[in-house]
Design an enzyme around this catalytic site. Structure first.
Site, short mmCIF file in Angstrom:
data_model
loop_
_atom_site.label_atom_id
_atom_site.label_comp_id
_atom_site.label_asym_id
_atom_site.label_seq_id
_atom_site.Cartn_x
_atom_site.Cartn_y
_atom_site.Cartn_z
N ASP A 1 0.51 -0.98 0.00
CA ASP A 1 0.37 -0.01 -0.16
C ASP A 1 0.94 1.15 -0.07
O ASP A 1 2.42 1.47 0.48
CB ASP A 1 -0.16 -0.01 1.09
CG ASP A 1 -0.20 -0.14 2.39
OD1 ASP A 1 0.14 0.99 3.11
OD2 ASP A 1 0.42 -1.18 3.14
N GLU B 1 -8.50 5.14 11.79
CA GLU B 1 -7.57 4.56 12.69
C GLU B 1 -7.11 6.49 13.29
O GLU B 1 -7.94 7.39 12.41
CB GLU B 1 -6.32 4.91 12.22
CG GLU B 1 -5.82 5.44 11.22
CD GLU B 1 -3.86 4.78 10.48
OE1 GLU B 1 -3.33 5.04 10.75
OE2 GLU B 1 -4.25 4.77 9.42
#
Length: 260
Positions: free
Chosen positions: A59, A146
């Site tokens: 990623d 997050e």
């Protein structure tokens, strides 16, 4: 001769200090993974290693800079998740280029959205849809949940609000792309917000232990196991991820989860 000896000793001392400060390039992942992949700061796994998994991916965001995608593919990378958007008004400046280049290299790729707690789920879904093409063959979209250290948005809403707004985002985005988004999350965020009851596939960050230890009872599709991965074609460290199943499982997963 004495002057030269002092110079040589001094040079060797400088070289030794420089080498001591340079992180060691770690060993490549073990059996089952492509041997060209590695880790600049390898972890001593005690409860199950990611290296035995057959399917690995990356990623990325703007910080990876120029990427040689053909070299990345040749190194055995099977998928890429690319940062596209953040909040309701920020887009990654390299997203469109990475999106095209990964496709040209025939690497399955998807887009991820970094969620912002000062805008609604609906606003963020609209921003994501505005910036990410709906293309046949793309991986499912991802919502990155997050806690942030943003100075412009220090909010930490209660779990009910987090899950309500994230579900709104996922419903809107899922309808548009025809695939329900994957949830990426971290150990503390998952625990603080009790995410286990959300309806989604999970992509779990766990760089110090196996997900079964950090997320007891939670099934997952992807495991982000390091942020210091080594991949030919990418300068510097990069996030590495393992898919939960075999190569045959991966092929079956793609058949059901690609955008159509």
């Amino acid at each position: 001769m004495r002057i030269f000896t002092k110079f040589l000793l001094g040079f060797m001392l400088v070289l030794a200090v420089a080498c001591a400060r340079t992180p060691a390039r770690g060993p490549a992942p073990g059996p089952g993974a492509n041997p060209q992949l590695g880790d600049s700061q390898p972890h001593a796994w005690s409860s199950g290693s990611p290296y035995g998994h057959q399917v690995h991916g990356i990623d990325i965001s703007r910080w990876q800079g120029h990427i040689d995608w053909n070299q990345v593919r040749g190194a055995g990378i099977s998928f890429a998740f690319i940062k596209s958007t953040e909040g309701a008004d920020h887009s990654d400046p390299n997203f469109q280029r990475y999106w095209r280049e990964a496709a040209n290299a025939r690497i399955p790729r998807g887009a991820y959205h970094y969620y912002y707690f000062c805008r609604s789920g609906a606003e963020q879904a609209a921003w994501f849809i505005r910036n990410v093409p709906r293309e046949i063959g793309s991986l499912p979209p991802v919502i990155d949940l997050e806690w942030t250290n943003s100075r412009t948005c220090p909010r930490r809403p209660p779990p009910q609000e987090v899950k309500r707004e994230a579900s709104i985002f996922m419903d809107i985005v899922g309808r548009h792309y025809g695939q329900r988004p994957i949830i990426y999350t971290t150990v503390d965020f998952y625990r603080d917000n009790q995410l286990g009851d959300m309806r989604a596939e999970f992509w779990l960050r766990s760089v110090a232990d196996h997900p079964r230890v950090r997320y007891p009872g939670q099934r997952w599709a992807f495991w982000q196991y390091t942020g210091t991965g080594i991949v030919p074609g990418i300068r510097g460290d990069v996030d590495l991820n393992a898919f939960a199943g075999s190569r045959a499982d991966w092929a079956r997963w793609l058949q059901t989860r690609l955008t159509r």
